[in-house]
Design an enzyme around this catalytic site. Structure first.
Site, PDB file in Angstrom:
ATOM      1  N   ASP A 199      28.790  33.026  46.994  1.00  0.00           N
ATOM      2  CA  ASP A 199      29.920  33.869  46.617  1.00  0.00           C
ATOM      3  C   ASP A 199      30.964  33.909  47.731  1.00  0.00           C
ATOM      4  O   ASP A 199      32.172  33.824  47.476  1.00  0.00           O
ATOM      5  CB  ASP A 199      29.410  35.276  46.302  1.00  0.00           C
ATOM      6  CG  ASP A 199      30.490  36.177  45.733  1.00  0.00           C
ATOM      7  OD1 ASP A 199      31.338  35.677  44.964  1.00  0.00           O
ATOM      8  OD2 ASP A 199      30.482  37.371  46.054  1.00  0.00           O
ATOM      9  N   ARG A 221      45.106  34.261  35.137  1.00  0.00           N
ATOM     10  CA  ARG A 221      44.554  34.911  36.327  1.00  0.00           C
ATOM     11  C   ARG A 221      43.128  34.457  36.626  1.00  0.00           C
ATOM     12  O   ARG A 221      42.567  34.842  37.650  1.00  0.00           O
ATOM     13  CB  ARG A 221      44.576  36.432  36.149  1.00  0.00           C
ATOM     14  CG  ARG A 221      45.983  37.049  36.131  1.00  0.00           C
ATOM     15  CD  ARG A 221      45.906  38.528  35.804  1.00  0.00           C
ATOM     16  NE  ARG A 221      45.045  39.237  36.738  1.00  0.00           N
ATOM     17  CZ  ARG A 221      44.492  40.432  36.479  1.00  0.00           C
ATOM     18  NH1 ARG A 221      44.693  41.006  35.308  1.00  0.00           N
ATOM     19  NH2 ARG A 221      43.746  41.017  37.387  1.00  0.00           N
ATOM     20  N   LYS A 222      42.546  33.640  35.766  1.00  0.00           N
ATOM     21  CA  LYS A 222      41.181  33.171  35.962  1.00  0.00           C
ATOM     22  C   LYS A 222      41.159  31.914  36.829  1.00  0.00           C
ATOM     23  O   LYS A 222      41.941  30.986  36.608  1.00  0.00           O
ATOM     24  CB  LYS A 222      40.509  32.881  34.624  1.00  0.00           C
ATOM     25  CG  LYS A 222      40.367  34.086  33.709  1.00  0.00           C
ATOM     26  CD  LYS A 222      39.712  33.701  32.397  1.00  0.00           C
ATOM     27  CE  LYS A 222      39.540  34.890  31.471  1.00  0.00           C
ATOM     28  NZ  LYS A 222      38.917  34.505  30.186  1.00  0.00           N
TER      29      LYS A 222
END
Length: 225
Positions: A151, A196-197
């Protein structure tokens, strides 16, 4: 910055080998050092080598440093009180909060890593060595810690490509466990954007590229200005 590292070395950093006994009776070395607590009033770039780094981690760091001199890659500084950033100087504000992966005052016992970013390829590489405090199954790195470094790596790449984002989804396939103390390469790349992804892929491989440890996909959402 280099002078600060030299002071730490002169001040005395004990390098230890703490072998782990696996169920297979094999021994995996845990490399870590016990150093003086870091002065919170000072800023230290944790993305630079310290005495706990294995030779493999040091060699990979040197290789990417050479690539950085050619301009294709850039090392991401990492301080304990802030998120990763591309600035050339330490942050100006001091905080009580700490970046999760930089929350220990002992070198080598937790997340030991450094990151490099390639703007043209929208790619981020993290050179990672897990310490003994990150254990899951005996002798191996905890799956949650692996998810954290994925992440962090993928998120850093998206951040420097498109600005502030938040993780929306993270899918991970654990292929082969990562022994504690081993050096691995966390390699992430932005694949596409939809409004926005931002979609990214990431995989973790052994330092010699012979073993795939983990594969993942991630979705990040760009934050409003």
């Amino acid at each position: 910055m280099l002078r600060s590292c030299a002071k730490l070395i002169r001040g005395g950093v004990a390098l230890c080998n703490h072998p782990t006994i696996l169920q297979t009776n094999s021994r995996v070395p845990r490399h870590f050092s016990i150093s003086r607590p870091h002065n919170a009033s000072e800023f230290r770039d944790y993305g630079l080598p310290n005495a706990s780094w294995s030779q493999k981690l040091q060699d990979l760091f040197n290789n990417f440093q050479e690539l950085s001199k050619k301009g294709s890659w850039k090392r991401i500084p990492s301080y304990n009180s802030t998120v990763h950033h591309m600035g050339e100087v330490p942050p100006s504000e001091k905080r009580e909060r700490r970046l999760f992966t930089r929350n220990l005052d002992k070198d080598g016992v937790g997340f030991e890593y450094t990151m490099f970013y390639n703007k043209a390829e929208k790619r981020t590489v993290c050179l990672f060595q897990s310490g003994p405090y990150l254990e899951g199954p005996p002798g191996f790195t905890h799956g949650g810690c692996i998810a954290t470094i994925i992440d962090s790596t993928a998120g850093a790449g998206v951040l420097y490509s498109y600005g502030p984002v938040m993780t929306a989804n993270l899918n991970i396939n654990y292929r082969n466990p990562i022994p504690l103390g081993h050096t691995v390469i966390v390699d992430s790349k932005v694949e596409k954007t939809e409004g926005r992804k931002v979609y990214a892929t990431c995989h973790i491989r052994s330092h010699d590229d012979k073993v795939i440890h983990t594969e993942a996909t991630a979705l990040f959402i760009k934050l409003n200005p």
